[in-house]
Structures are given as structure tokens and as C-alpha cells.
Write an enzyme that holds these catalytic residues in place. Structure first.
Site, short mmCIF file in Angstrom:
data_model
loop_
_atom_site.label_atom_id
_atom_site.label_comp_id
_atom_site.label_asym_id
_atom_site.label_seq_id
_atom_site.Cartn_x
_atom_site.Cartn_y
_atom_site.Cartn_z
N HIS A 291 0.95 -1.19 0.05
CA HIS A 291 -0.04 -0.13 0.07
C HIS A 291 0.77 1.27 -0.04
CE1 HIS A 291 -2.90 -2.76 2.42
NE2 HIS A 291 -2.97 -3.28 1.18
N TYR B 121 2.27 2.32 12.69
CA TYR B 121 2.32 3.12 11.72
C TYR B 121 2.27 4.56 12.49
CZ TYR B 121 0.88 -0.57 8.61
OH TYR B 121 0.75 -1.61 7.90
#
Length: 474
Positions: free
Chosen positions: A72, A135
Site C-alpha cells: 500500500h 504506523y
């Protein structure tokens, strides 16, 4: 699995993927477990990591070894690390450019992190059970933002990823199984530059300079008005990395009137404050054009670090605008003088007078240099593209400082007219009985700083000759 404790903080750029950085993290352990500073802004920025203003932290917990997620590429920067467990990380550059398709792999435990720039595809495979992957990102997730993702199939052969656990035996989502191969991927476009005030003299020069660059967009006042709060809501600021403010109120004499004063402060101060706020919120580079009018003209040459001392309203608004722009971490304030570009200007006026046989009186006690918009536009591009140090830069054409009368004589001589047709006159006498703004008598700007950055404009004599030639061809 053992974690290497007490590493030194270390920043390691990834050579194959520009902008990607591996970070060796100090992890402190004892009989209870371990602790680390997963993100420590002051230390990491000092060590060389980009200050990317993280706003959201996400955790992906993975029950079993072999869980595989990605690729991604999101429209934001990420700082990824392992909270617990161990992963095999893989990254593929999905941005436009020469590095498109380049890949990098690395095993990560709690002692290693990776800075992943916008547009680089991120994927990982867990190597042990109960692995948590973190993240840290610098934009908020939204459905609108998700529509801007770029994806790559985990099994793409051309990426050259050797997964520790065969993907046929790994745990994948159905969406990740059907992402496109590299040859079918549309590369993520770079962030754009927005030029506002695009119909003015500088705006037109920037249009010409960037005529073949689709990553520079232009907005005239009909599309974007600095003073309109509503116009700011009509632009997707996340699509840009830089804004060039080529728009301003520049009617120096009218600024001394009641209505002119209001308009000058509205555009040059209130509008600039709104723009600065947007640039701060979205971490944009702001390029702002200022003026020699921020000085009183008493110095023989004006350096960037000279204290501003404007004489009139226009100069006061430009000085106030500078102070506001300086609050934007990534900013270039470009001070210039005596701008010449497409449209009404001094050179065009003198050329028309010479052609008509008129013998003008021209001010001879204001000293400075011309700035042709072609050179001003080139200087702006230089600062942005070369990541020059942020701050204030003087930018004019080069050559000896001259008076307006000297420049008028050069125009007359270039057109084959008698230079004695131009008569010098003092500023005081020229404006006798007229309501005008005070002018700095010396507008000479020191150019050593921008020249040290690697940019030197043409001499004003060469630039003027080329400009006069274009006037003759119109």
C-alpha cells in the site's frame, strides 16, 4: 527471539529508494522486558530524520506468523516500526520517476524502524506469532485519502521480493491478492506546486517557465483570492508541497488613501496570514515575494539581516507580511525591486516615449537595480528545486546600481535616440505638489546570499536588451 539492546540511534538512507530511511533505535531491556522511544522528535530530527509532523499513530496486531499485508502506497509519509514480535518488511517505490519499481527488504524487530516517504509501497510479513506493527503518519486517514492510494500485488515477480513464507501458504486479505502487477500500476504523481496571483507580471513569467510542467498549477484571482476565506476551502491543499504567492496589492501611492490602505492590509497582511496558516497546517513550503519598500533606503546596500524600516503604507504591509511568513517553518521570502515583466512597466513606458519623440524628466536620486520577471521566476525555481536553506533572499538582476534616469537613458540609447533627451530630476521636485507615497532613495539589494546558493541572475543590461527586442517584435 532476542532483541539487540543498547544500539546507538543511527540514520541509514536507503540508496535504491530516495527519501526512505532505516533507523536503528536504542532499546533498553532488563528482566521485565524492554522500553524504547519509538519516536523522539528532537533527537531524530537532529540526527537527520525529516520532521514530518506526525498526526496519527496506528497499530496492526497480527495473530499468526505468515500474516502478510501490502503493498500500500499512501499519500503521506510514514514511520513504521515493530511494537512486539518480528517482521520481514518490503518496500517498492511506486512514485513517478527513475526509481519507480525499485525495492528494498529488511527484517525489523523492536530495535529498527523505517521512514517511508509518500508514494512508496509498504508491505510486511510476520515472522512470529503475536506481532504488532506500528504506523506513525502525518495525515489523517479518510475515505477521500484512501481513493488516492497506489497498490501493488504482493506476488509481483518484477519487484523481486523473496518472501520468507511462500505467499500461497501465507495469510492474505482478498483485496491484497487482487492488486495490480507493476506494469499495470499508475505511478503516484508527486505533490504539486500552486502559484497564486498567476495573472500578474511574475505569475505570467512562472506560467512560461513551467509551461511543460504538469506538476505546477496556476490560480488567478478569479479562482483564488488571498482575501477570501471561502476560497481557501475550495482547494485540496494535501495535493501540494509548495505555494508561490505571486499575488499582492502593489499600488504604492493609492495605499496612502483611506480605501487603498484597507485594500493593502487586506491582501498583503490578512490574506497572507490565512495563507501562512494553511501552509503550517499542511506542512507546505511558502514562497512569498516581498519588496525593497520594507527599507527606508538610508543604507547604501540592503542585506537580508537588516532591520526593516518602511516609509509608507505599502512597505508597512509588506514588512508585516514578511513577519507572518517567517512563522512558516518552510518558507522563502524573496525581496526584490523595480520589477519588469509583461504588462505596464517603466521600460515599456520609456520605450513608448522614445518612439514618440518625447523628452522626459526622470528621477535621478533613487538608486537600485531592475528585476526582470524571467530571472525572478528562475530564482524561485532554483530555491525550491535545490532545497535551499529556508529564509530571506534578495533577488534582482545583477550589475551596477543605477538611477531611474540612468536606466531611461539606456533605453533611449538602445533605441537609437539621444540620451540627452532624458533629463534628471530629484524625487522631491518630480513629485512636487502630488500626493504620493514616500520612496526609499536607495533600493540596492545585496545579492551575495542567493549567489552563494548557486543562483546568479543575468545582468540588467543583457536582460534589458532582450526585453527591448521583444517589445519590438510585438
Amino acid at each position: 527471539m532476542s532483541i539487540e539492546f543498547s544500539k546507538q540511534l543511527q540514520i541509514i538512507p536507503v540508496q535504491s529508494i530516495p527519501g526512505m530511511i532505516v533507523v536503528q533505535l536504542p532499546v533498553h531491556g532488563d528482566n521485565r522486558g524492554w522500553f524504547k522511544e519509538n519516536w523522539q522528535r528532537e533527537k531524530m530530527v537532529a540526527a537527520g530524520l525529516p520532521d514530518f509532523n506526525p498526526v496519527q499513530n496506528n497499530i496492526s496486531f497480527n495473530e499468526s506468523a505468515g500474516t502478510t499485508r501490502g503493498f500500500h502506497a499512501e499519500p503521506w509519509d510514514k514511520f513504521v516500526s515493530v511494537a512486539t514480535g518480528k517482521i520481514f518488511g518490503a518496500w517498492v517505490d511506486l512514485r513517478e520517476g527513475e526509481s519507480f519499481g525499485n525495492s528494498h527488504t529488511l527484517e525489523l524487530d523492536a530495535s529498527t524502524a523505517v521512514f517511508v516517504p509518500r508514494g512508496v509501497g509498504n508491505a510486511f510479513q510476520t515472522m512470529v506469532d503475536h506481532t504488532a506493527y506500528a504506523y506513525l503518519v502525518n495525515d489523517h486517514w479518510s475515505a477521500q485519502a484512501q481513493s488516492k492510494y497506489t497498490f501493488l500485488n504482493l506476488a509481483d515477480e518484477t519487484a523481486g521480493i523473496e518472501w520468507p513464507i511462500n505467499l500461497a501458504e501465507a495469510e492474505l486479505s482478498e483485496k491484497d491478492r487482487v492488486h495490480p502487477k507493476l506494469e499495470e500500476v499508475t505511478p503516484m504523481s508527486p505533490l504539486k506546486t500552486l502559484v497564486i496571483g498567476a495573472s500578474g507580471q511574475l505569475g505570467l513569467a512562472l506560467r512560461e517557465l513551467y509551461s511543460e510542467n504538469t506538476n505546477v498549477e496556476f490560480a488567478d484571482r478569479a479562482r483564488f483570492d488571498l482575501s477570501s476565506a471561502e476560497d481557501y476551502t475550495q482547494i485540496d491543499w494535501s495535493a501540494y508541497s509548495a505555494v508561490v504567492n505571486a499575488g499582492a496589492y502593489t499600488k504604492v501611492d493609492e495605499a496612502e488613501t483611506v480605501n487603498g490602505r484597507l485594500e493593502a492590509w487586506s491582501a498583503n497582511v490578512e490574506g497572507v496570514s490565512r495563507l501562512a496558516r494553511v501552509c503550517n497546517e499542511h506542512m507546505l513550503t511558502l514562497v512569498h515575494i516581498s519588496s525593497d519598500y520594507v527599507f527606508d533606503g538610508t543604507s547604501s546596500v540592503h542585506r537580508e539581516d537588516e532591520q526593516v524600516a518602511p516609509l509608507g503604507v505599502y512597505g508597512q504591509t509588506k514588512a508585516a507580511g514578511e513577519a507572518i511568513v517567517a512563522t512558516v517553518p518552510k518558507h522563502y521570502i524573496i525581496r526584490t525591486s523595480w520589477v519588469i515583466g509583461e504588462g505596464h512597466n517603466f521600460i515599456g513606458t520609456m520605450a513608448a516615449l522614445a518612439a514618440a519623440g518625447i523628452k522626459p524628466s526622470v528621477v535621478n536620486d533613487q538608486i537600485g537595480r531592475l528585476t526582470f520577471t524571467k530571472d525572478l521566476a528562475l530564482g524561485i525555481r532554483h530555491l525550491i528545486e535545490n532545497n535551499a536553506h529556508y529564509g530571506i533572499y534578495n533577488l534582482t538582476n545583477t550589475g551596477p546600481a543605477q538611477s531611474w534616469a540612468d536606466i531611461a537613458k539606456t533605453v533611449y540609447a538602445s533605441l537609437g535616440k539621444d540620451v540627452n533627451d532624458v533629463t534628471g530630476i530629484s524625487t522631491e521636485d518630480y513629485f512636487q505638489g502630488k500626493a504620493v507615497a514616500p520612496r526609499p532613495l536607495n533600493s540596492s539589494l545585496d545579492l551575495s546570499k542567493i549567489e552563494a546558493s548557486g543562483f546568479k541572475a543575468r545582468s540588467q543590461e543583457i536582460a534589458m536588451g532582450e526585453y527591448l527586442a521583444t517589445l519590438g517584435s510585438r
